[in-house]
Scaffold this motif. Structure first.
Motif, PDB file in Angstrom:
ATOM      1  N   UNK A  78       0.848  -1.195   0.000  1.00 22.86           N
ATOM      2  CA  UNK A  78       0.000   0.000   0.000  1.00 22.86           C
ATOM      3  C   UNK A  78       0.881   1.242   0.000  1.00 22.86           C
ATOM      4  N   UNK A  79       0.562   2.204  -0.894  1.00 20.46           N
ATOM      5  CA  UNK A  79       1.336   3.424  -0.969  1.00 20.46           C
ATOM      6  C   UNK A  79       0.877   4.459   0.039  1.00 20.46           C
ATOM      7  N   UNK A  80       1.566   5.590   0.010  1.00 24.39           N
ATOM      8  CA  UNK A  80       1.210   6.696   0.900  1.00 24.39           C
ATOM      9  C   UNK A  80       0.144   7.570   0.249  1.00 24.39           C
ATOM     10  N   UNK A  81      -0.806   8.083   1.027  1.00 28.43           N
ATOM     11  CA  UNK A  81      -1.786   9.024   0.474  1.00 28.43           C
ATOM     12  C   UNK A  81      -1.100  10.314   0.027  1.00 28.43           C
ATOM     13  N   UNK A  82      -1.779  11.059  -0.807  1.00 28.44           N
ATOM     14  CA  UNK A  82      -1.248  12.357  -1.216  1.00 28.44           C
ATOM     15  C   UNK A  82      -1.200  13.304  -0.018  1.00 28.44           C
ATOM     16  N   UNK A  83      -0.150  14.114   0.095  1.00 25.73           N
ATOM     17  CA  UNK A  83      -0.071  15.062   1.220  1.00 25.73           C
ATOM     18  C   UNK A  83      -1.199  16.094   1.178  1.00 25.73           C
ATOM     19  N   UNK A  84      -1.573  16.563   2.340  1.00 25.23           N
ATOM     20  CA  UNK A  84      -2.520  17.672   2.444  1.00 25.23           C
ATOM     21  C   UNK A  84      -1.738  18.970   2.270  1.00 25.23           C
ATOM     22  N   UNK A  85      -2.193  19.832   1.385  1.00 24.75           N
ATOM     23  CA  UNK A  85      -1.482  21.075   1.058  1.00 24.75           C
ATOM     24  C   UNK A  85      -2.308  22.281   1.479  1.00 24.75           C
ATOM     25  N   UNK A  86      -1.671  23.181   2.215  1.00 21.22           N
ATOM     26  CA  UNK A  86      -2.266  24.489   2.493  1.00 21.22           C
ATOM     27  C   UNK A  86      -1.467  25.497   1.675  1.00 21.22           C
ATOM     28  N   UNK A  87      -2.087  26.029   0.642  1.00 20.22           N
ATOM     29  CA  UNK A  87      -1.378  26.889  -0.308  1.00 20.22           C
ATOM     30  C   UNK A  87      -1.104  28.273   0.276  1.00 20.22           C
ATOM     31  N   UNK A  88      -0.030  28.922  -0.188  1.00 18.57           N
ATOM     32  CA  UNK A  88       0.256  30.288   0.266  1.00 18.57           C
ATOM     33  C   UNK A  88      -0.819  31.255  -0.198  1.00 18.57           C
ATOM     34  N   UNK A  89      -0.998  32.317   0.562  1.00 18.68           N
ATOM     35  CA  UNK A  89      -2.012  33.313   0.226  1.00 18.68           C
ATOM     36  C   UNK A  89      -1.526  34.284  -0.837  1.00 18.68           C
ATOM     37  N   UNK A  90      -0.215  34.317  -1.050  1.00 14.04           N
ATOM     38  CA  UNK A  90       0.362  35.167  -2.105  1.00 14.04           C
ATOM     39  C   UNK A  90       1.576  34.434  -2.671  1.00 14.04           C
ATOM     40  N   UNK A  91       2.540  35.149  -3.230  1.00 14.53           N
ATOM     41  CA  UNK A  91       3.681  34.519  -3.891  1.00 14.53           C
ATOM     42  C   UNK A  91       4.381  33.510  -2.983  1.00 14.53           C
ATOM     43  N   UNK A  92       4.600  32.319  -3.507  1.00 18.40           N
ATOM     44  CA  UNK A  92       5.215  31.232  -2.744  1.00 18.40           C
ATOM     45  C   UNK A  92       6.709  31.494  -2.564  1.00 18.40           C
ATOM     46  N   UNK A  93       7.138  31.667  -1.297  1.00 17.18           N
ATOM     47  CA  UNK A  93       8.560  31.916  -1.025  1.00 17.18           C
ATOM     48  C   UNK A  93       9.200  30.833  -0.166  1.00 17.18           C
ATOM     49  N   UNK A  94       8.420  30.123   0.662  1.00 17.71           N
ATOM     50  CA  UNK A  94       8.951  29.115   1.569  1.00 17.71           C
ATOM     51  C   UNK A  94       7.961  27.950   1.689  1.00 17.71           C
ATOM     52  N   UNK A  95       8.466  26.822   2.142  1.00 21.29           N
ATOM     53  CA  UNK A  95       7.626  25.648   2.379  1.00 21.29           C
ATOM     54  C   UNK A  95       7.959  25.041   3.738  1.00 21.29           C
ATOM     55  N   UNK A  96       6.928  24.593   4.449  1.00 19.73           N
ATOM     56  CA  UNK A  96       7.102  23.822   5.679  1.00 19.73           C
ATOM     57  C   UNK A  96       6.469  22.443   5.471  1.00 19.73           C
ATOM     58  N   UNK A  97       7.233  21.401   5.765  1.00 19.53           N
ATOM     59  CA  UNK A  97       6.747  20.021   5.690  1.00 19.53           C
ATOM     60  C   UNK A  97       6.667  19.491   7.117  1.00 19.53           C
ATOM     61  N   UNK A  98       5.451  19.179   7.576  1.00 19.48           N
ATOM     62  CA  UNK A  98       5.262  18.736   8.959  1.00 19.48           C
ATOM     63  C   UNK A  98       4.571  17.379   9.004  1.00 19.48           C
ATOM     64  N   UNK A  99       5.131  16.476   9.792  1.00 18.40           N
ATOM     65  CA  UNK A  99       4.631  15.108   9.891  1.00 18.40           C
ATOM     66  C   UNK A  99       3.783  14.936  11.158  1.00 18.40           C
ATOM     67  N   UNK A 100       2.636  14.310  11.004  1.00 20.56           N
ATOM     68  CA  UNK A 100       1.710  14.084  12.115  1.00 20.56           C
ATOM     69  C   UNK A 100       2.214  13.010  13.062  1.00 20.56           C
ATOM     70  N   UNK A 101       1.566  12.903  14.220  1.00 18.69           N
ATOM     71  CA  UNK A 101       1.879  11.866  15.186  1.00 18.69           C
ATOM     72  C   UNK A 101       1.112  10.585  14.899  1.00 18.69           C
ATOM     73  N   UNK A 102       1.417   9.549  15.678  1.00 19.46           N
ATOM     74  CA  UNK A 102       0.767   8.245  15.494  1.00 19.46           C
ATOM     75  C   UNK A 102      -0.729   8.355  15.730  1.00 19.46           C
ATOM     76  N   UNK A 103      -1.506   7.752  14.818  1.00 19.18           N
ATOM     77  CA  UNK A 103      -2.953   7.742  14.945  1.00 19.18           C
ATOM     78  C   UNK A 103      -3.633   8.958  14.349  1.00 19.18           C
ATOM     79  N   UNK A 104      -2.854   9.915  13.869  1.00 19.74           N
ATOM     80  CA  UNK A 104      -3.425  11.099  13.228  1.00 19.74           C
ATOM     81  C   UNK A 104      -3.236  10.982  11.719  1.00 19.74           C
ATOM     82  N   UNK A 105      -3.382  12.088  11.002  1.00 23.88           N
ATOM     83  CA  UNK A 105      -3.118  12.121   9.565  1.00 23.88           C
ATOM     84  C   UNK A 105      -2.848  13.565   9.164  1.00 23.88           C
ATOM     85  N   UNK A 106      -2.468  13.794   7.915  1.00 22.02           N
ATOM     86  CA  UNK A 106      -2.106  15.129   7.476  1.00 22.02           C
ATOM     87  C   UNK A 106      -3.211  16.159   7.630  1.00 22.02           C
ATOM     88  N   UNK A 107      -4.420  15.922   7.086  1.00 24.78           N
ATOM     89  CA  UNK A 107      -5.494  16.911   7.225  1.00 24.78           C
ATOM     90  C   UNK A 107      -5.873  17.198   8.674  1.00 24.78           C
TER      91      UNK A 107
END
Length: 291
Positions: free
Chosen positions: A1-30
């Motif tokens: 089984x593969x990984x689900x697609x990540x949940x993305x919160x898009x920038x409100x204006x020009x994209x300058x930086x990205x944060x990648x944050x991993x959830x804890x056990x029993x949770x999920x990205x959204x």
């Protein structure tokens, strides 16, 4: 089984930086994203509204068998115990191997979206997500796929896997004065190779078997943990911070009490103020260095 697609919160204006944050056990990205953005700083803003040019990526692990509870749980790896993370460590390896490769792919993609600016990408996670993200940080040195340090690392209420063995490696380096050589690069290499070989063994990781470039381990690290955390004892977070510091990695450590979730969360609003201060400091530093 593969990984689900990540949940993305898009920038409100020009994209300058990205944060990648991993959830804890029993949770999920959204779910993690919703919880994180429901909390606010002292300016009554959440992280996304405070950093409108930033893209937020919340990967979701796949479901995997948990040996302790004898059921499938959404988790990055099989952790037998959260109070003693050393117990049955061998169960962690397969999940960490799969998860690290997945997060490295996401890191590469986000750096590509920002024109190759690794210093504009931040990595981190909550609880088991922090543990997985730390393993990724060490293993990616051996992948040969990401050059230079990231903007920063953000870890909350988590731990460092295989910490006792890492402590032994750092102690040996100190005893042989390795820690003082090349600004600690040799110690970082030893620790990185340990993680690479422990998690991947004979499995291929882009055909790279030895660590030559440890520049990503110059990434500044922010860690915070509740002293009253009922799920992951604060001593484990302190131990992770100490080992990273002894490995000559720059660490900002913060403790607090009275957070929601039995202390297993980020203190509101103080903890969110600290996160913003950290990322803004790193952002300003990178901008100064690039001028």
């Amino acid at each position: 089984m593969g990984f689900p697609e990540p949940h993305i919160h898009s920038p409100q204006s020009t994209h300058t930086h990205t944060v990648i944050l991993l959830h804890g056990r029993g949770s999920n990205g959204p779910e993690f994203a919703e919880e994180l953005f429901s909390s606010k700083s002292s300016k009554n803003q959440n992280l996304a509204s405070s950093l409108p040019n930033w893209r937020w990526v919340f990967p979701t692990s796949r479901d995997r068998w948990n040996t302790r509870f004898e059921e499938e749980i959404c988790a990055w790896f099989d952790a037998y115990s959260l109070t003693d993370v050393q117990e049955r460590q061998e169960l962690q390896i397969e999940g960490l191997r799969e998860s690290v490769l997945h997060i490295v792919d996401i890191l590469e993609n986000e750096i590509r979206l920002l024109g190759g600016k690794a210093s504009h990408v931040y990595l981190g996670g909550m609880s088991q997500g922090m543990a997985t993200a730390l393993c990724t940080l060490f293993c990616v040195t051996g992948a040969g796929r990401i050059q230079g340090q990231l903007g920063g690392f953000l870890g909350f209420c988590g731990w460092l896997p295989f910490v006792r063995r890492v402590e032994d490696l750092v102690r040996q380096a100190q005893e042989t004065n390795t820690l003082r050589l090349s600004g600690g690069a040799q110690t970082k290499r030893l620790v990185s190779e340990y993680f690479l070989h422990t998690i991947f063994g004979s499995h291929d990781m882009s055909s790279v078997k030895e660590v030559s470039d440890t520049s990503i381990l110059s990434t500044p690290v922010f860690l915070s943990h509740g002293t009253d955390d009922a799920w992951v004892p604060v001593e484990q977070g302190r131990q992770a911070a100490q080992i990273l510091q002894q490995s000559t990695i720059q660490v900002e450590w913060n403790e607090f009490s009275g957070a929601e979730g039995d202390g297993h969360w980020i203190k509101e609003p103080e903890g969110f103020d600290q996160i913003l201060q950290f990322v803004e400091k790193q952002r300003d530093r990178n901008q100064t260095e690039s001028q």
